[in-house]
Design a protein around this motif. Structure first.
Motif, PDB file in Angstrom:
ATOM      1  N   GLN A  12       6.593  -0.719  10.252  1.00 37.10           N
ATOM      2  CA  GLN A  12       5.238  -0.244  10.523  1.00 37.10           C
ATOM      3  C   GLN A  12       4.857   0.876   9.564  1.00 37.10           C
ATOM      4  O   GLN A  12       3.729   0.921   9.071  1.00 37.10           O
ATOM      5  CB  GLN A  12       5.110   0.225  11.966  1.00 37.10           C
ATOM      6  CG  GLN A  12       5.137  -0.907  12.959  1.00 37.10           C
ATOM      7  CD  GLN A  12       5.023  -0.422  14.389  1.00 37.10           C
ATOM      8  OE1 GLN A  12       5.117   0.762  14.668  1.00 37.10           O
ATOM      9  NE2 GLN A  12       4.831  -1.351  15.300  1.00 37.10           N
ATOM     10  N   ASN A  15       4.336  -0.629   6.053  1.00 37.07           N
ATOM     11  CA  ASN A  15       3.121  -1.437   5.938  1.00 37.07           C
ATOM     12  C   ASN A  15       1.850  -0.648   6.233  1.00 37.07           C
ATOM     13  O   ASN A  15       0.764  -1.197   6.154  1.00 37.07           O
ATOM     14  CB  ASN A  15       3.211  -2.642   6.873  1.00 37.07           C
ATOM     15  CG  ASN A  15       4.310  -3.593   6.457  1.00 37.07           C
ATOM     16  OD1 ASN A  15       4.616  -3.710   5.283  1.00 37.07           O
ATOM     17  ND2 ASN A  15       4.927  -4.254   7.424  1.00 37.07           N
ATOM     18  N   SER A  16       1.997   0.618   6.539  1.00 37.59           N
ATOM     19  CA  SER A  16       0.838   1.462   6.827  1.00 37.59           C
ATOM     20  C   SER A  16       0.047   1.725   5.547  1.00 37.59           C
ATOM     21  O   SER A  16       0.600   1.839   4.461  1.00 37.59           O
ATOM     22  CB  SER A  16       1.301   2.792   7.422  1.00 37.59           C
ATOM     23  OG  SER A  16       0.246   3.711   7.486  1.00 37.59           O
TER      24      SER A  16
END
Length: 107
Positions: A12, A15-16
Motif C-alpha cells: 500500500q 503503490n501510494s
C-alpha cells in the motif's frame, strides 16, 4: 503481525501516490521489520509491543480498533513470561479493556 501483514502494508505504501519524507521513512521501517521477521529476530515481547501499538498511541486507545486486534494483542501479552515488560503491557491492555467496557463489548 506476520510477514504477510507487513507485505500488505508495504504494498500500500509503495503503490501510494504520496512520495514524501514520511512515506519514505515508513517504507524504510517496513523493510527493516520484514528483514527481522524473515530472520526470526523479533522476540515475543517485540511482537506483543507491535500488536499493542495498533491499539494504543501515546497512551491513548486508538478509535476504530477491532476485536481481532485486541485478541491478538492479548494472546501475545498473555504468552510473555511474568516480569516488568508483561506488567507494562497488561496495564496498556487494561486501558483497551476499559474502552471496550464503555462500548458494551464483552471480551
Amino acid at each position: 503481525i506476520g510477514i504477510g501483514d507487513v507485505k500488505a502494508v508495504e504494498d500500500q505504501v509503495t503503490n501510494s501516490a504520496i512520495d514524501d519524507a514520511f512515506t519514505q521513512q515508513v517504507h524504510s521501517l517496513l523493510d527493516e521489520l520484514l528483514q527481522q521477521l524473515n530472520n526470526g529476530d523479533t522476540t515475543q515481547a517485540d511482537n506483543a509491543e507491535i500488536l499493542m501499538s495498533e491499539l494504543l498511541v501515546n497512551g491513548e486507545v486508538v478509535s476504530g480498533f477491532t476485536f481481532d486486534q485486541y485478541s491478538q494483542a492479548k494472546a501475545a501479552v498473555d504468552a510473555l513470561s511474568d516480569g516488568t515488560e508483561k506488567d507494562s503491557l497488561l496495564s496498556q491492555l487494561h486501558l483497551v479493556e476499559q474502552r471496550m467496557d464503555a462500548m458494551g463489548i464483552d471480551y
